[in-house]
Design a protein around this motif. Sequence first.
Motif, PDB file in Angstrom:
ATOM      1  N   VAL A  40       0.573  -1.390  -0.201  1.00  0.00           N
ATOM      2  CA  VAL A  40      -0.129   0.199  -0.031  1.00  0.00           C
ATOM      3  C   VAL A  40       0.826   1.201  -0.223  1.00  0.00           C
ATOM      4  CG1 VAL A  40      -1.755   1.346   1.226  1.00  0.00           C
ATOM      5  CG2 VAL A  40      -2.176  -1.229   0.919  1.00  0.00           C
ATOM      6  N   PRO A  41       1.925   1.405   0.825  1.00  0.00           N
ATOM      7  CA  PRO A  41       2.802   2.541   0.672  1.00  0.00           C
ATOM      8  C   PRO A  41       3.304   2.850  -0.814  1.00  0.00           C
ATOM      9  CG  PRO A  41       3.375   1.513   2.472  1.00  0.00           C
ATOM     10  CD  PRO A  41       2.410   0.561   1.857  1.00  0.00           C
ATOM     11  N   ALA A  42       3.649   1.901  -1.305  1.00  0.00           N
ATOM     12  CA  ALA A  42       4.138   1.988  -2.883  1.00  0.00           C
ATOM     13  C   ALA A  42       2.772   2.486  -3.750  1.00  0.00           C
ATOM     14  CB  ALA A  42       4.761   0.956  -3.552  1.00  0.00           C
ATOM     15  N   LEU A  43       1.610   2.085  -3.422  1.00  0.00           N
ATOM     16  CA  LEU A  43       0.657   2.573  -4.106  1.00  0.00           C
ATOM     17  C   LEU A  43       0.166   4.147  -3.796  1.00  0.00           C
ATOM     18  CD1 LEU A  43      -1.457   1.860  -6.371  1.00  0.00           C
ATOM     19  CD2 LEU A  43      -2.922   0.653  -4.506  1.00  0.00           C
ATOM     20  N   VAL A  44       0.147   4.288  -2.455  1.00  0.00           N
ATOM     21  CA  VAL A  44       0.142   5.843  -2.216  1.00  0.00           C
ATOM     22  C   VAL A  44       0.996   6.668  -2.863  1.00  0.00           C
ATOM     23  CG1 VAL A  44       0.102   7.155  -0.060  1.00  0.00           C
ATOM     24  CG2 VAL A  44      -1.120   5.054   0.133  1.00  0.00           C
ATOM     25  N   GLU A  45       2.185   6.371  -2.687  1.00  0.00           N
ATOM     26  CA  GLU A  45       3.101   7.066  -3.527  1.00  0.00           C
ATOM     27  C   GLU A  45       2.732   7.295  -4.973  1.00  0.00           C
ATOM     28  OE1 GLU A  45       5.617   8.877  -2.829  1.00  0.00           O
ATOM     29  OE2 GLU A  45       6.584   9.050  -4.587  1.00  0.00           O
ATOM     30  N   ALA A  46       2.456   6.197  -5.545  1.00  0.00           N
ATOM     31  CA  ALA A  46       2.155   6.434  -7.045  1.00  0.00           C
ATOM     32  C   ALA A  46       1.093   7.422  -7.249  1.00  0.00           C
ATOM     33  CB  ALA A  46       1.698   4.962  -7.479  1.00  0.00           C
ATOM     34  N   ILE A  47      -0.104   7.319  -6.273  1.00  0.00           N
ATOM     35  CA  ILE A  47      -1.206   8.254  -6.061  1.00  0.00           C
ATOM     36  C   ILE A  47      -0.656   9.682  -6.172  1.00  0.00           C
ATOM     37  CG2 ILE A  47      -3.393   8.766  -5.193  1.00  0.00           C
ATOM     38  CD1 ILE A  47      -3.701   5.731  -4.547  1.00  0.00           C
ATOM     39  N   CYS A  48       0.239   9.850  -4.931  1.00  0.00           N
ATOM     40  CA  CYS A  48       0.499  11.092  -4.719  1.00  0.00           C
ATOM     41  C   CYS A  48       1.325  11.795  -5.840  1.00  0.00           C
ATOM     42  CB  CYS A  48       1.270  11.484  -3.367  1.00  0.00           C
ATOM     43  SG  CYS A  48       0.160  10.868  -1.819  1.00  0.00           S
ATOM     44  N   SER A  49       2.218  11.027  -6.473  1.00  0.00           N
ATOM     45  CA  SER A  49       3.038  11.491  -7.551  1.00  0.00           C
ATOM     46  C   SER A  49       2.625  11.558  -8.867  1.00  0.00           C
ATOM     47  CB  SER A  49       4.290  10.766  -7.751  1.00  0.00           C
ATOM     48  OG  SER A  49       4.010   9.405  -8.147  1.00  0.00           O
ATOM     49  N   LEU A  50       1.045  11.124  -8.900  1.00  0.00           N
ATOM     50  CA  LEU A  50       0.200  11.032 -10.234  1.00  0.00           C
ATOM     51  C   LEU A  50       0.683  10.205 -11.185  1.00  0.00           C
ATOM     52  CD1 LEU A  50      -0.554  14.906 -10.872  1.00  0.00           C
ATOM     53  CD2 LEU A  50      -1.424  13.451  -8.922  1.00  0.00           C
ATOM     54  N   ALA A  51       1.248   8.943 -10.444  1.00  0.00           N
ATOM     55  CA  ALA A  51       1.617   7.777 -11.795  1.00  0.00           C
ATOM     56  C   ALA A  51       0.261   7.437 -12.001  1.00  0.00           C
ATOM     57  CB  ALA A  51       2.456   6.839 -11.189  1.00  0.00           C
TER      58      ALA A  51
END
Length: 379
Positions: A40-51
Motif C-alpha cells: 500500500v505505501p508504494a501505491l499511495v506514493e504512486a497516487i501522490c506522484s500522479l503515476a
Amino acid sequence: MAEECVPVIRYEELPEGPVVVLLDQTRLPVEEAELVCTDVPALVEAICSLAVRGAPVLGIAGGYGVALAAARGFDVADAAEQLAHARPTAVNLAYGARRVEAVYREALRAGAGEAGAAAQALAEARALHREDAEASERMAEYGSALLADLVPGGGMRVLTHCNTGRLVSGGGGTALAVVKAVHRAGELRRLWVGETRPLLQGARLTAYEAAEAGMAYSVLTDGAAGSLFAAGEVDAVVVGADRIAADGSVANKVGTYSLAVLAGHHGVPFVVVAPVTTVDLATESGGDIEVEQRAAHEVTEGLWGRSPGSRMGSGGGPALAPVGAHAYNPAFDVTPSALVTAVVTDEGVASPVTAAGIAELCSTSRKRVSRSANGMMKS
Ligand SMILES: CSC[C@@H](O)[C@@H](O)C(=O)COP(=O)(O)O
C-alpha cells in the motif's frame, strides 16, 4: 485502439504474491512504462506522484489497494485509511477504498476467515473496475447525444481540459469518452486541448489519447483559451470532475472555472461528465470541497522538460522561476452550478444543474444498486 493499449491498472496474482500494476502516467507520452506496487505505501506514493490519476481510476486503485493489503495480510483498516486520504479532492478514491474495506469487514464478520474475506475484497474491487468501464460507455452515449442537441449541424469544435479518457478509467473515461464518441460519429471538427499547467495532463496525456484515436486536435496554452473563444472557435467545452457537491458545484482540475466563465461569457455550452460515484451528497456546496494544494516546485520547475545541462531545482527539474520563488498551486478549482450547462452521468443528464436534479441522478443509481443486490436484472 484501447484493447491493444497497455492497461491503465490491473491486479495480478504472481507466484511471489499479488501486485497492483499501473501504467506510469508520469512517463507519458515519452514511454509506456509500468509500475509494480507490492504494498500500500508504494501505491499511495504512486497516487501522490500522479503515476495513477483521475477520479474514476483513483477509485479503482483505492479498491485494489485494500484488496492487496487483505491478500498480503496487512492491516486492512490502516490501508483503507492511508489510501482514502492520499489525495483529498477526488471523492472516488475514498469511495473505492471504503467500499472494498466494507466488504472485507462484512466477510470477516460473517465468518469467511481472512483468506475468504480477502477473496471477497478482490472480487469487489474487480466489480468496481468493471462497473466503471460500463459507466464510461453510458456516459459516452448520453454525452454524445446531448452534444448533438447542443451543437446542431455537426462538425463541432470542442475544448477540453486536463485528461479524462481511458487513462482515468476502467473503460473509455468520462469527458474524453464523450468526445471520442462524437469523433466516431464523424461529428468532431477539432479537439482543443488545454495544456493544463502545471503538470500538463492535457498536453502529455489528452493529446496522446487524441492522437491514438486519430482525432484532429491542437494543444493550446491555458492562457490562450480566451482568444480562442473570442475568435468564435469553440462550440462546446467538455470536462470531467473530481467531486460534485449536492448543490451541483463541480471541483475539477485547476483552470476549469476560468473556462466556465469564458464559456458563460461567450454563450458556449459548458458540459461536465462524471460517473454518479463522483457526486458527493454529503458535501453540501462547492465551498465545502477540500481543494488539494500541491508543492511549489511543480510550478517553479519544468518537471516534464528536463534537458542536459539545465540547472536543477529542489524537485529535480530545471528552474522556470527564481530558486525559492513562492507559488500558489491548487490542483483543482470549483465551478458553481450556474455556470454548468449540464452534468452528464452514467445515470442520465441533469440540465439545468440543480440540487434536485443531482439528487435525482443519485437516487436512480441507488435504485439500480438495490435492484441488483436483490438479484434482479440491472437496468
Ligand atoms: C474523470 S477525470 C476528471 C478529473 O479527475 C480530471 O479532470 C482531473 O482533474 C484529474 O486531476 P489529476 O490531478 O490529474 O488527478
